[in-house]
Design an enzyme around this catalytic site. Structure first.
Site, short mmCIF file in Angstrom:
data_model
loop_
_atom_site.label_atom_id
_atom_site.label_comp_id
_atom_site.label_asym_id
_atom_site.label_seq_id
_atom_site.Cartn_x
_atom_site.Cartn_y
_atom_site.Cartn_z
CG ASP A 244 -2.48 0.57 1.04
OD1 ASP A 244 -2.17 1.97 0.81
OD2 ASP A 244 -3.40 -0.16 0.78
CG HIS A 293 -5.18 3.69 0.93
ND1 HIS A 293 -5.04 2.45 0.71
CD2 HIS A 293 -6.62 3.67 0.88
CE1 HIS A 293 -6.14 1.68 0.24
NE2 HIS A 293 -7.33 2.55 0.21
CB SER A 464 -9.67 0.30 0.38
OG SER A 464 -9.14 0.78 -0.81
#
Length: 521
Positions: A244, A293, A464
């Protein structure tokens, strides 16, 4: 990567007409024709429309299905770096064997050198001013069967397409204009919050429960059987790899507090495979999250069962390896493709890594990353990948890459309640394998996650968070059954999912049920 040894008046007019006709009849020599073709670049606006049409009609876009002229145009309008996938010519189905054969094998190395020789020969024949730089301006990957080279002639593409050793070639750094997908609006996707991850100190008390010693369990945990499964497994002795945007150094629960509260005897490791810069002048940009994120995903997977009032992860006793392979959630730049591919190799080599969680991707395929997916898959990794999330567009679009690959498990998110309704921003489609409840029916609130810093949780949505949750559930099951193979884990998750044995055309086997998978009920 390693570098390689890299004519009275009437007669005049009659003669002129005759000469002109002969000129028209004389064919242009191939080299002149090729040079002329090289000047006819397809503008990026047309290339993007071709990509968009392919996405709308087929759900994907493949560079090798396009003309050499189009690929050349994309190269010239980016950085001219061409990724070339190779294999020994005698392989019948080379893609199916990527990751099994060693690229250090003499037959594979000979194939790579043969491809480079063809590029060099082409430029030498054209007397290209850059011909002597081919060997210097080339790179062969140490673990994956591709090489990259600066291309200064369209004829290189023409000749490469004729080679049995060439599996594919693609422009490394051409970037599609994502604003075309939603008519000029903000084109970020994959997570409702994109790269923002702020704490939310005033969360409704109905959106979590307090568990000892003082941690917040997200509202969706009981609905997914996660809270119930904790009586049997908490994910200990299982290592999950997260690809990520990295994790924040300011979030102590992913640092010094990773072993805190009731989470002990485990480790977190942080790597960075994303580079900045150009070609030879690239450098690693470190493991730290600059987006938010990755921090949120890490929290959902493995935040500790803490005593500071923050959220706890699904597998709160699992080990975590965070790899910053991308700067944001869309893997579209050349540096991001490089970073994600390298992250997959890194985790693929780790014998302790059982699960790889990928809540990142792109709307169309990239062969380099696909090679890396196969590399990790062929080393036994269970690869969970997000089916895709949009903010306000692409309701027509199905499962994104790499979740659309056979080697990955595609996860999407749905709302709570009876029946199946995908979350407001989630993608669905025939390639979805499982779903995760991650959006409240009334408030549309999302599950808890770790904020960039501090002890107040944040929230995160889309496929996600669904993917991170699924990765945690898989860790719980594997921890309970450490001797099981990937196939056994996947079979158990499938047979205990909500819709089994009837696979849905949009939602796969339906909601995962951690409690049922672990035999709690």
């Amino acid at each position: 990567m390693i570098k390689l040894h890299k004519l009275s008046l009437g007669l005049f007019f009659l003669a002129l007409i005759t000469f002109s006709c002969k000129q028209e009849e004389t064919p242009m020599d191939p080299q002149s024709k090729l040079e002329e073709e090289q000047q006819k670049l397809i503008p990026s606006s047309e290339i993007d429309q071709i990509i968009l049409k392919s996405l709308q009609e087929t759900g994907d876009f493949l560079w090798m299905d396009q003309s050499d002229q189009l690929i050349w145009s994309a190269l010239v309008q980016s950085d001219s770096v061409l990724t070339v996938g190779y294999s020994p010519a005698q392989l019948e189905s080379p893609n199916s064997r990527i990751g099994i054969e060693s690229v250090q094998d003499p037959n594979w190395q000979a194939s790579a050198l043969k491809v480079l020789d063809r590029v060099q020969e082409t430029l030498d024949l054209n007397q290209s001013p850059n011909a002597r730089q081919v060997i210097m301006d080339s790179q062969i990957h140490e673990d994956l069967p591709y090489l990259e080279v600066k291309v200064s002639s369209l004829e290189v593409l023409v000749n490469l397409r004729e080679m049995a050793e060439v599996r594919y070639f693609e422009p490394l750094s051409y970037e599609f204009d994502y604003q075309l997908l939603n008519q000029g609006q903000d084109a970020r996707y994959f997570s409702d919050s994109g790269c923002s991850n702020d704490p939310e100190p005033n969360l409704p008390s109905s959106d979590y429960s307090i568990v000892s010693p003082n941690a917040k369990a997200s509202w969706d945990y009981p609905q997914m059987g996660i809270s119930q499964a904790w009586t049997q497994s908490t994910g200990d002795n299982i290592t999950i790899g997260l690809i990520d945007t990295g994790v924040s150094p300011n979030q102590s629960l992913l640092g010094s507090g990773f072993e805190s509260g009731e989470s002990a005897n485990r480790t977190i490791q942080k790597f960075g495979t994303y580079k900045t810069g150009f070609w030879w002048w690239k450098k690693y940009d470190g493991p730290n999250d600059q987006c938010g994120h990755g921090t949120a995903m890490a929290g959902v997977i493995a935040s500790p069962r803490n005593s500071v009032g923050n959220m706890l992860g699904v597998a709160y006793d699992a080990n975590l390896i965070s790899v910053r392979g991308t700067s944001d959630v869309i893997v579209n730049s050349g540096n991001e493709k490089d970073g994600v591919a390298e992250a997959l190799v890194l985790l693929g080599k780790r014998s302790d890594v059982k699960i790889i969680s990928m809540s990142v991707g792109d709307v169309f395929s990239n062969s380099k990353v696909a090679d890396a997916i196969r590399y990790a898959y062929n080393r036994g990794k269970l690869i969970m990948a997000a089916a895709g999330t949009s903010t306000s567009f692409t309701n027509w679009y199905g499962v994104i890459f790499p979740a659309n690959m056979n080697e990955t498990v595609a996860i999407t998110g749905v709302k709570e309640g009876a029946g199946y309704q995908r979350c407001n921003t989630c993608h669905s489609g025939s390639q979805v394998d499982f779903t995760v409840i991650m959006e409240r029916a009334g408030s549309e609130n999302k599950p808890l996650s770790l904020a960039f810093s501090g002890n107040d949780p944040s929230t995160v949505g889309g496929s996600s968070v669904a993917t991170a949750t699924a990765s945690g559930i898989a860790a719980l099951l594997w921890s309970q059954n450490p001797g099981w193979s990937r196939a056994q884990i996947l079979d158990r998750l499938t047979s205990t999912a909500d819709l089994y044995p009837n696979k849905n055309s949009q939602y796969g086997w339906g909601n995962l049920d951690a409690g049922a998978a672990l035999g709690v009920y």
